[in-house]
Design an enzyme around this catalytic site. Sequence first.
Site, mmCIF file in Angstrom:
data_model
loop_
_atom_site.group_PDB
_atom_site.id
_atom_site.type_symbol
_atom_site.label_atom_id
_atom_site.label_comp_id
_atom_site.label_asym_id
_atom_site.label_seq_id
_atom_site.Cartn_x
_atom_site.Cartn_y
_atom_site.Cartn_z
ATOM 1 N N LYS A 158 0.856 -1.194 0.000
ATOM 2 C CA LYS A 158 0.000 0.000 0.000
ATOM 3 C C LYS A 158 0.878 1.225 0.000
ATOM 4 O O LYS A 158 1.812 1.339 0.804
ATOM 5 C CB LYS A 158 -0.917 0.032 1.246
ATOM 6 N N LYS A 170 4.587 2.449 8.666
ATOM 7 C CA LYS A 170 3.344 3.169 8.972
ATOM 8 C C LYS A 170 2.152 2.227 9.117
ATOM 9 O O LYS A 170 1.375 2.329 10.084
ATOM 10 C CB LYS A 170 3.071 4.194 7.873
ATOM 11 N N LYS A 176 5.363 2.074 -2.826
ATOM 12 C CA LYS A 176 5.331 3.482 -3.244
ATOM 13 C C LYS A 176 5.659 3.563 -4.724
ATOM 14 O O LYS A 176 6.328 2.680 -5.280
ATOM 15 C CB LYS A 176 6.353 4.317 -2.455
ATOM 16 N N THR A 214 -5.748 12.501 6.132
ATOM 17 C CA THR A 214 -4.375 12.682 6.608
ATOM 18 C C THR A 214 -4.289 13.877 7.550
ATOM 19 O O THR A 214 -3.691 13.791 8.630
ATOM 20 C CB THR A 214 -3.412 12.861 5.425
ATOM 21 N N ASN A 216 -3.490 19.820 0.890
ATOM 22 C CA ASN A 216 -4.616 19.160 1.530
ATOM 23 C C ASN A 216 -4.345 18.863 3.002
ATOM 24 O O ASN A 216 -5.184 19.118 3.873
ATOM 25 C CB ASN A 216 -4.924 17.859 0.777
ATOM 26 N N SER A 220 -7.741 5.016 3.526
ATOM 27 C CA SER A 220 -7.570 4.260 2.284
ATOM 28 C C SER A 220 -7.895 2.788 2.512
ATOM 29 O O SER A 220 -8.497 2.127 1.652
ATOM 30 C CB SER A 220 -6.137 4.409 1.775
#
Length: 466
Positions: free
Chosen positions: A120, A144, A156, A240, A271, A399
């Site tokens: 992820k 994370k 990533k 986030t 954001n 997510s």
Amino acid sequence: MARLHAACIRPGHQPAGGILQANLLDNCFYKNYNGVSMTQQSNSYIPSYLNAEDPGPWGIFLQQVDRVEPYLGELGKWVGTLKHPEKILVVDVPVRLDDGSIAHFEGYRVQHSLNCGPGKGGIRYHQDVTLSEVMALSAWMSIKTAVVGLPYGGAKGGIRFNPRDYSKSEVERITRRYINEISDFIGVEKDIPGPDVNTNAQTMAWMMDTYSMNAGKDCPGIVTGKPIAIGGSLGRVEATGRGVFIVGAAAAQDAGLDLCGARICIQGFGNVGSTAARLFTEAGARVIAVQDHTGSVYNPDGLQIDALIEHVAAHGGVAGKPNVQNISNDEFWEVQSDILIPAALEGQIHQGNAGRIRTRIIVEGANGPTTPEADDILANSGIIIVPDVLANAGGVTVSYFEWVQNSANFYWSEEEINQRLETIMDNAYKTLSATASEHRVTLRTAAFITACTRILQVRELRGLYP
């Protein structure tokens, strides 16, 4: 062993920072390169296709792992698992531009660890993206997701270009070609991309559509961060920034800091930064300084966040905002505050500016904003750091919710999303705080102890095949 699945580097084109060493470049043009050897440098393993003298962000991650190895006990024998990304893909992305010319872009996708579940991690578009950076970001995603207890591994991706220099149709074609190139590498139960720097819900929609067209069926779960109309989750846009607020508020409470009237400084006003700014303001805090790529603004009495958000939407940055004081980017780091939120890119707090920072708590909204050298300087100054692998995990948490909702084809309300997010983030913070107290270490070290232990326990239980 890491595998460089496809190094589609054009002849004469050297990736930034000398990512691939000359001997590898000489042998990998338009070929699959497997079985890349690893070299050991200063007790940390540096892949041969990185510059061992300057491994960049990947080197920072290795230092972080080295720091927690003494706390891993018997699991320490598996620590090499963390120092070797499982799979690395480098692709050429050829695209026809609006003027009819053909341009080539360099794309990456790295799967650091799939021990705990499918990979992820987001995909970023930036002119300075490097393989070292993507490797490090994928590794931090492994940490994370383990910190907050999600059934994911870390991955990533990125494309090396500045989307501001291209038309919307060109960006769409770059996006679709990139996804086409990595389609065999990703999958709903294998590796699920999401948005990152300079990518958004529209980008995810293009990615989902491209993958689905190739698969011959609708695959909403292939990416997260999608528009609501095609399977996105309520609450994802703010997730986030909301996570930054949740753990920031928890850290403030632990430190005996009343949020009402607390002074907040924020670097990065996209954001994440803008959402955190609004939520801290609603809690009674004052956002007194904001910095982005256009400049820095300051008001000791507190900036009007809604007006600043409108100004950024209209002008592309905070610079030029009326009725505020403009300060230099260097002065921004010297503004006295109670909470500092770096929410831009990695490496922003370093040895050169860490000693000038005057705050009580740093909440890392960005990925890797603080170098290990700066970490030591800040810790010696008594500054509490809520690390990125917890502080900005709200995005990957929601997510995960989106992915679960796509799988079940059953969707939750925004209130349910926010409640579930707060529960997970708050519990994760309490776990790290207790671990930090037990071992007398920083929250970052506690996060790595917690995450590395969880990942390596799974690795030991699964064993090696064959």
